[in-house]
Scaffold this motif. Structure first.
Motif, PDB file in Angstrom:
ATOM      1  N   LYS A 122       0.838  -1.187   0.000  1.00 29.61           N
ATOM      2  CA  LYS A 122       0.000   0.000   0.000  1.00 29.61           C
ATOM      3  C   LYS A 122       0.886   1.256   0.000  1.00 29.61           C
ATOM      4  CE  LYS A 122      -4.108  -2.010   0.368  1.00 29.61           C
ATOM      5  NZ  LYS A 122      -3.732  -3.423   0.283  1.00 29.61           N
ATOM      6  N   PRO A 123       0.369   2.393  -0.469  1.00 36.34           N
ATOM      7  CA  PRO A 123       1.178   3.610  -0.570  1.00 36.34           C
ATOM      8  C   PRO A 123       1.832   4.052   0.733  1.00 36.34           C
ATOM      9  CG  PRO A 123      -0.839   3.871  -1.812  1.00 36.34           C
ATOM     10  CD  PRO A 123      -0.963   2.559  -1.071  1.00 36.34           C
ATOM     11  N   ASN A 124       1.170   3.807   1.886  1.00 34.98           N
ATOM     12  CA  ASN A 124       1.746   4.293   3.156  1.00 34.98           C
ATOM     13  C   ASN A 124       3.026   3.562   3.556  1.00 34.98           C
ATOM     14  OD1 ASN A 124       0.753   1.849   4.047  1.00 34.98           O
ATOM     15  ND2 ASN A 124      -0.741   2.711   5.485  1.00 34.98           N
ATOM     16  N   SER A 125       3.374   2.504   2.841  1.00 31.71           N
ATOM     17  CA  SER A 125       4.608   1.782   3.139  1.00 31.71           C
ATOM     18  C   SER A 125       5.782   2.282   2.300  1.00 31.71           C
ATOM     19  CB  SER A 125       4.420   0.276   2.908  1.00 31.71           C
ATOM     20  OG  SER A 125       4.178   0.001   1.545  1.00 31.71           O
ATOM     21  N   LEU A 126       5.540   3.255   1.425  1.00 30.68           N
ATOM     22  CA  LEU A 126       6.569   3.784   0.541  1.00 30.68           C
ATOM     23  C   LEU A 126       7.049   5.157   1.001  1.00 30.68           C
ATOM     24  CD1 LEU A 126       5.466   1.468  -1.239  1.00 30.68           C
ATOM     25  CD2 LEU A 126       5.693   2.995  -3.212  1.00 30.68           C
ATOM     26  N   SER A 127       8.279   5.485   0.647  1.00 30.54           N
ATOM     27  CA  SER A 127       8.810   6.820   0.914  1.00 30.54           C
ATOM     28  C   SER A 127       8.133   7.831  -0.012  1.00 30.54           C
ATOM     29  CB  SER A 127      10.318   6.843   0.672  1.00 30.54           C
ATOM     30  OG  SER A 127      10.595   6.678  -0.711  1.00 30.54           O
ATOM     31  N   GLY A 128       8.310   9.115   0.319  1.00 27.21           N
ATOM     32  CA  GLY A 128       7.726  10.168  -0.511  1.00 27.21           C
ATOM     33  C   GLY A 128       8.213  10.115  -1.945  1.00 27.21           C
ATOM     34  N   GLY A 129       9.509   9.830  -2.116  1.00 30.62           N
ATOM     35  CA  GLY A 129      10.069   9.760  -3.457  1.00 30.62           C
ATOM     36  C   GLY A 129       9.503   8.612  -4.259  1.00 30.62           C
ATOM     37  N   MET A 130       9.330   7.465  -3.616  1.00 32.45           N
ATOM     38  CA  MET A 130       8.772   6.307  -4.306  1.00 32.45           C
ATOM     39  C   MET A 130       7.315   6.558  -4.675  1.00 32.45           C
ATOM     40  SD  MET A 130      10.538   3.362  -1.972  1.00 32.45           S
ATOM     41  CE  MET A 130       9.984   1.941  -2.897  1.00 32.45           C
ATOM     42  N   ARG A 131       6.586   7.222  -3.792  1.00 33.48           N
ATOM     43  CA  ARG A 131       5.185   7.554  -4.083  1.00 33.48           C
ATOM     44  C   ARG A 131       5.088   8.466  -5.312  1.00 33.48           C
ATOM     45  NH1 ARG A 131       1.373   7.248   0.509  1.00 33.48           N
ATOM     46  NH2 ARG A 131       0.332   9.009  -0.482  1.00 33.48           N
ATOM     47  N   GLN A 132       6.014   9.430  -5.403  1.00 36.37           N
ATOM     48  CA  GLN A 132       5.996  10.324  -6.553  1.00 36.37           C
ATOM     49  C   GLN A 132       6.331   9.581  -7.843  1.00 36.37           C
ATOM     50  OE1 GLN A 132       4.419  12.907  -6.399  1.00 36.37           O
ATOM     51  NE2 GLN A 132       5.559  14.704  -5.763  1.00 36.37           N
ATOM     52  N   ARG A 133       7.215   8.593  -7.759  1.00 35.95           N
ATOM     53  CA  ARG A 133       7.515   7.775  -8.932  1.00 35.95           C
ATOM     54  C   ARG A 133       6.279   6.998  -9.380  1.00 35.95           C
ATOM     55  NH1 ARG A 133      12.457   4.175  -7.639  1.00 35.95           N
ATOM     56  NH2 ARG A 133      12.684   5.316  -5.685  1.00 35.95           N
ATOM     57  N   VAL A 134       5.547   6.457  -8.399  1.00 39.71           N
ATOM     58  CA  VAL A 134       4.304   5.739  -8.728  1.00 39.71           C
ATOM     59  C   VAL A 134       3.316   6.701  -9.388  1.00 39.71           C
ATOM     60  CG1 VAL A 134       2.325   4.483  -7.812  1.00 39.71           C
ATOM     61  CG2 VAL A 134       4.604   4.059  -6.874  1.00 39.71           C
ATOM     62  N   ALA A 135       3.195   7.908  -8.834  1.00 40.24           N
ATOM     63  CA  ALA A 135       2.272   8.896  -9.397  1.00 40.24           C
ATOM     64  C   ALA A 135       2.647   9.240 -10.834  1.00 40.24           C
ATOM     65  CB  ALA A 135       2.255  10.156  -8.532  1.00 40.24           C
ATOM     66  N   LEU A 136       3.952   9.353 -11.087  1.00 36.34           N
ATOM     67  CA  LEU A 136       4.388   9.660 -12.444  1.00 36.34           C
ATOM     68  C   LEU A 136       4.108   8.493 -13.392  1.00 36.34           C
ATOM     69  CD1 LEU A 136       5.716  11.511 -14.486  1.00 36.34           C
ATOM     70  CD2 LEU A 136       7.953  10.714 -13.690  1.00 36.34           C
ATOM     71  N   ILE A 137       4.363   7.271 -12.921  1.00 39.44           N
ATOM     72  CA  ILE A 137       4.080   6.098 -13.753  1.00 39.44           C
ATOM     73  C   ILE A 137       2.586   5.987 -14.038  1.00 39.44           C
ATOM     74  CG2 ILE A 137       4.089   3.558 -13.746  1.00 39.44           C
ATOM     75  CD1 ILE A 137       6.855   3.804 -12.323  1.00 39.44           C
ATOM     76  N   ARG A 138       1.749   6.304 -13.044  1.00 36.74           N
ATOM     77  CA  ARG A 138       0.301   6.337 -13.285  1.00 36.74           C
ATOM     78  C   ARG A 138      -0.035   7.347 -14.391  1.00 36.74           C
ATOM     79  NH1 ARG A 138      -2.615   8.446  -8.252  1.00 36.74           N
ATOM     80  NH2 ARG A 138      -1.573  10.313  -9.023  1.00 36.74           N
ATOM     81  N   THR A 139       0.650   8.498 -14.385  1.00 37.42           N
ATOM     82  CA  THR A 139       0.442   9.503 -15.415  1.00 37.42           C
ATOM     83  C   THR A 139       0.932   9.012 -16.775  1.00 37.42           C
ATOM     84  OG1 THR A 139       0.756  11.224 -13.733  1.00 37.42           O
ATOM     85  CG2 THR A 139       0.872  11.916 -16.021  1.00 37.42           C
ATOM     86  N   LEU A 140       2.000   8.219 -16.769  1.00 37.50           N
ATOM     87  CA  LEU A 140       2.579   7.699 -18.011  1.00 37.50           C
ATOM     88  C   LEU A 140       1.813   6.491 -18.556  1.00 37.50           C
ATOM     89  CD1 LEU A 140       6.381   7.831 -17.093  1.00 37.50           C
ATOM     90  CD2 LEU A 140       5.244   9.233 -18.825  1.00 37.50           C
ATOM     91  N   ALA A 141       0.912   5.928 -17.763  1.00 39.43           N
ATOM     92  CA  ALA A 141       0.264   4.661 -18.120  1.00 39.43           C
ATOM     93  C   ALA A 141      -0.441   4.716 -19.473  1.00 39.43           C
ATOM     94  CB  ALA A 141      -0.725   4.253 -17.028  1.00 39.43           C
ATOM     95  N   SER A 142      -1.015   5.860 -19.798  1.00 43.68           N
ATOM     96  CA  SER A 142      -1.718   5.991 -21.076  1.00 43.68           C
ATOM     97  C   SER A 142      -0.780   6.390 -22.211  1.00 43.68           C
ATOM     98  CB  SER A 142      -2.844   7.023 -20.952  1.00 43.68           C
ATOM     99  OG  SER A 142      -2.306   8.289 -20.599  1.00 43.68           O
ATOM    100  N   ASN A 143       0.531   6.439 -21.895  1.00 42.58           N
ATOM    101  CA  ASN A 143       1.574   6.773 -22.875  1.00 42.58           C
ATOM    102  C   ASN A 143       1.325   8.130 -23.548  1.00 42.58           C
ATOM    103  OD1 ASN A 143       3.994   6.247 -24.118  1.00 42.58           O
ATOM    104  ND2 ASN A 143       3.144   4.952 -25.712  1.00 42.58           N
ATOM    105  N   PRO A 144       1.102   9.182 -22.742  1.00 43.56           N
ATOM    106  CA  PRO A 144       0.843  10.505 -23.330  1.00 43.56           C
ATOM    107  C   PRO A 144       2.107  11.092 -23.952  1.00 43.56           C
ATOM    108  CG  PRO A 144       1.148  10.705 -20.968  1.00 43.56           C
ATOM    109  CD  PRO A 144       1.160   9.236 -21.272  1.00 43.56           C
ATOM    110  N   LYS A 145       1.918  11.983 -24.917  1.00 43.30           N
ATOM    111  CA  LYS A 145       3.065  12.661 -25.523  1.00 43.30           C
ATOM    112  C   LYS A 145       3.545  13.819 -24.647  1.00 43.30           C
ATOM    113  CE  LYS A 145       1.633  11.682 -30.285  1.00 43.30           C
ATOM    114  NZ  LYS A 145       1.156  12.287 -31.559  1.00 43.30           N
ATOM    115  N   ILE A 146       2.591  14.447 -23.947  1.00 41.94           N
ATOM    116  CA  ILE A 146       2.887  15.655 -23.174  1.00 41.94           C
ATOM    117  C   ILE A 146       2.500  15.432 -21.719  1.00 41.94           C
ATOM    118  CG2 ILE A 146       2.452  18.133 -22.937  1.00 41.94           C
ATOM    119  CD1 ILE A 146       1.487  18.084 -25.881  1.00 41.94           C
ATOM    120  N   LEU A 147       3.412  15.777 -20.804  1.00 40.71           N
ATOM    121  CA  LEU A 147       3.129  15.700 -19.374  1.00 40.71           C
ATOM    122  C   LEU A 147       2.997  17.108 -18.812  1.00 40.71           C
ATOM    123  CD1 LEU A 147       5.667  12.973 -18.192  1.00 40.71           C
ATOM    124  CD2 LEU A 147       3.234  12.688 -18.624  1.00 40.71           C
ATOM    125  N   LEU A 148       1.935  17.330 -18.050  1.00 34.77           N
ATOM    126  CA  LEU A 148       1.723  18.588 -17.344  1.00 34.77           C
ATOM    127  C   LEU A 148       1.993  18.341 -15.867  1.00 34.77           C
ATOM    128  CD1 LEU A 148      -1.667  19.632 -19.003  1.00 34.77           C
ATOM    129  CD2 LEU A 148       0.652  20.163 -19.786  1.00 34.77           C
TER     130      LEU A 148
END
Length: 245
Positions: A122-148
């Motif tokens: 679960k997210p509460n077992s991860l460090s802040g940096g790891m959580r942000q990596r997960v958030a970015l991967i979630r954003t990348l999941a749809s393979n967008p060309k542009i990230l905001l």
């Protein structure tokens, strides 16, 4: 390089009980594939409003935006991971709304960025940096060309912020994405971006565009040691209205 985004004569007006508020005025901008763009400006100048328009959240504006509407991924100020879901479930969350998302692609991203062993946690077992990596991967999941990215590091302490800036920057570059980040931090803008756009006070207009040409551009931490870093920092600082962002 090819344009992936063109903004033409973009203006935004809010209507409130107090009257009309001009938030953005006549924004014109072209962004090329693979560029990393930072937007800075005084508080209330319309930085986040511009991202909301690009993301399709705010559809009430004047002007024209030319891009593939399905090519946008939006990373918010906090990681917004759902605490009752596993890391894998959080990373795959968009699949509930977009069935084209490839689970194998997302798992490969989790593996590539050292998160595969945590996918059932679960997210509460991860460090802040790891959580942000997960958030970015979630954003990348749809393979967008542009990230905001809307101030994605603002809630972190300084040391964590630098480390996670590096993580996010390296992932974006390795995945060959175009990125637009809104930030209050001039150092962050200069360290990460190929171009820094300064917006004027409300109504937000493009006041200046700085091409950041560091001698040995590598990553946000090392870029801060470049001889030209302070030169760009001071230029942008002096250009900001009232030196307040």
């Amino acid at each position: 390089m090819n344009n992936v985004l063109e903004i033409k004569n973009l203006s935004k007006t809010y209507y409130t009980l107090s009257g009309k508020v001009n938030a953005l005025d006549n924004i014109n901008l072209k962004i090329n594939s693979g560029e990393f763009i930072a937007i800075v400006g005084s508080s209330g100048c319309g930085k986040s409003t511009l991202l909301n328009i690009l993301a399709g959240i705010d559809k009430d504006y004047e002007g024209k935006i030319i891009m593939d509407k399905n090519s946008i991924g939006y990373m918010l100020q906090n990681d917004a991971l759902l605490p009752w879901l596993s890391i894998k479930e959080n990373a795959m969350l968009a699949k509930k709304f977009n069935h084209k998302i490839n689970e194998k692609y997302v798992l490969n991203l989790l593996k590539k960025y050292n998160l595969l062993e945590f996918i059932d946690k679960k997210p509460n077992s991860l460090s802040g940096g790891m959580r942000q990596r997960v958030a970015l991967i979630r954003t990348l999941a749809s393979n967008p060309k542009i990230l905001l990215l809307d101030e994605p590091f603002s809630a972190l302490d300084y040391q964590s912020r630098l480390i996670i800036e590096n993580d996010v920057y390296n992932i974006i570059k390795k995945e060959n994405k175009t990125a637009i980040i809104v930030t209050h931090d001039i150092s962050e803008a200069v360290a990460m971006a190929d171009k820094v756009i300064v917006l004027s006070k409300r109504p937000g207009r493009i006041k200046s565009i700085y091409n950041i040409n560091l001698d040995n551009k590598t990553n946000p931490i090392d870029n801060r040691s470049d001889e030209k870093f302070n030169y760009y920092f001071n230029l942008i600082w002096k250009d900001l209205d009232n030196n307040v962002i």
